[in-house]
Design an enzyme around this catalytic site. Structure first.
Site, PDB file in Angstrom:
ATOM      1  N   SER A 165       0.841  -1.198   0.000  1.00  0.00           N
ATOM      2  CA  SER A 165       0.000   0.000   0.000  1.00  0.00           C
ATOM      3  C   SER A 165       0.874   1.245   0.000  1.00  0.00           C
ATOM      4  CB  SER A 165      -0.895   0.011   1.239  1.00  0.00           C
ATOM      5  OG  SER A 165      -1.519   1.266   1.429  1.00  0.00           O
ATOM      6  N   TYR A 191      -0.347  -0.097  10.627  1.00  0.00           N
ATOM      7  CA  TYR A 191      -0.701  -0.571   9.287  1.00  0.00           C
ATOM      8  C   TYR A 191       0.431  -0.286   8.312  1.00  0.00           C
ATOM      9  CZ  TYR A 191      -3.308  -1.144   4.913  1.00  0.00           C
ATOM     10  OH  TYR A 191      -3.712  -1.558   3.662  1.00  0.00           O
TER      11      TYR A 191
END
Length: 323
Positions: A165, A191
């Site tokens: 990501s 994350y």
């Protein structure tokens, strides 16, 4: 790190998964897609099945997986994908999945991911996002290494796709506190660390396994509205909105989001070359670790591709998995 020209494919940010696999025959290819009961995972599995691949949906919720398998079968007129339970945060289910696998594997798509709104831990005490997004996928790949090697000998190579990501640009790996035992917990940083780990996995897996015919590449699907955001706090949603407003990303459809995964999975440019990070269906350009995300929304930070960091992370992670 040595500079070189990024690998290029004939696709763009607006390309779809179907466009990437058009004209490619994946008959006899055996593929696993984790997290294939929602979002990009569904589209990845559908596109692979439509191209003839024998797909296994590795999912936590097998009822949801069965529903997806039925929809894929109906929409493609192809073979119904298999559905097998896999909870990446539960090492017992990873072991069960690996033990039940028989025969070659040609493509492993490590697509599943989790986002938390606050600190959650596994039974081992590991921070849940790092444990699920990185450690669970590493354990799965390690367990399936022999199957991938067999697949590579059959098809002149096997591939692993690791879904990362843009969030990786927010954090490298904090080896002093991987699981937030001492620092204040920030779910966005947690994350980000897990997504950097996804990229580093591709670097080290390729270094270790290329001689077995296995290469791994990391991909950024871009901004896609999926179930991944369901646990966002108001702060996380505000941060996402601010990033969109700053031009860090524009939303893609699920079909467009899955295209970059499909490039890494089937494009000839990546058949025997691994350790790359793809964005918008192309290999991304590398930026310094202090680069601003808003100015380089399609870059990859050096810390996500650093071979020394990748080797260290692999060693630390495999030690954790042995405990």
């Amino acid at each position: 790190m040595t500079a070189r020209d990024p690998l290029s494919a004939s696709f763009t940010a607006s390309s779809t998964a179907d466009e990437v696999v058009r004209g490619i025959d994946l008959t006899s290819i055996r593929a696993i897609v984790t997290g294939a009961s929602s979002g990009i995972g569904i589209e990845t599995a559908r596109a692979l099945t439509a191209a003839g691949a024998q797909v296994t949906l590795a999912v936590r919720n097998t009822a949801a997986g069965d529903a997806v398998a039925g929809t894929i079968e109906s929409s493609t007129g192809g073979v119904r994908p298999r559905v097998v339970r896999l909870d990446l945060a539960d090492r017992a289910t990873v072991t069960s999945f690996v033990d039940a696998w028989s025969g070659p594997l040609h493509l492993l798509v490590n697509n599943a991911g989790v986002v938390t709104g606050g600190l959650e831990r596994t039974r081992e005490g590991w921070e849940l996002q790092f444990a699920t997004n990185h450690l669970g996928h590493l354990a799965l790949a390690l367990g399936l290494h022999d199957a991938l090697t067999l697949g590579a000998s059959e098809r002149d190579g096997a591939r692993i796709v690791s879904v990362s990501s843009t969030a990786h640009m927010r954090s490298g790996i904090d080896f002093d506190d991987l699981h937030f035992e001492r620092r204040d917990y920030d779910p966005q940083i947690a994350y980000a660390q897990s997504k950097t780990a996804n990229s580093l996995f591709a670097v080290e897996a390729t270094r270790l396994w290329a001689s077995d015919g296995i290469v791994a590449n990391a991909v950024n699907p871009g901004g896609v509205a999926t179930g991944l955001q369901r646990n966002f706090t108001s702060q996380q949603r505000q941060s996402l909105d601010a990033a969109e407003a700053a031009g860090v990303f524009t939303y893609k459809t699920v079909q467009q989001g899955a295209a970059t995964t499909m490039v890494a999975a089937v494009a000839p440019q990546f058949a025997h070359s691994g350790g790359h990070y793809l964005d918008d269906s192309q290999e991304a350009y590398t930026v310094p670790n202090d680069a601003d995300l808003a100015q380089h929304p399609h870059g990859v930070k050096e810390w996500a591709l650093d071979p020394a960091v990748a080797e260290r992370l692999w060693a630390v992670s495999t030690d954790l998995l042995r405990t």
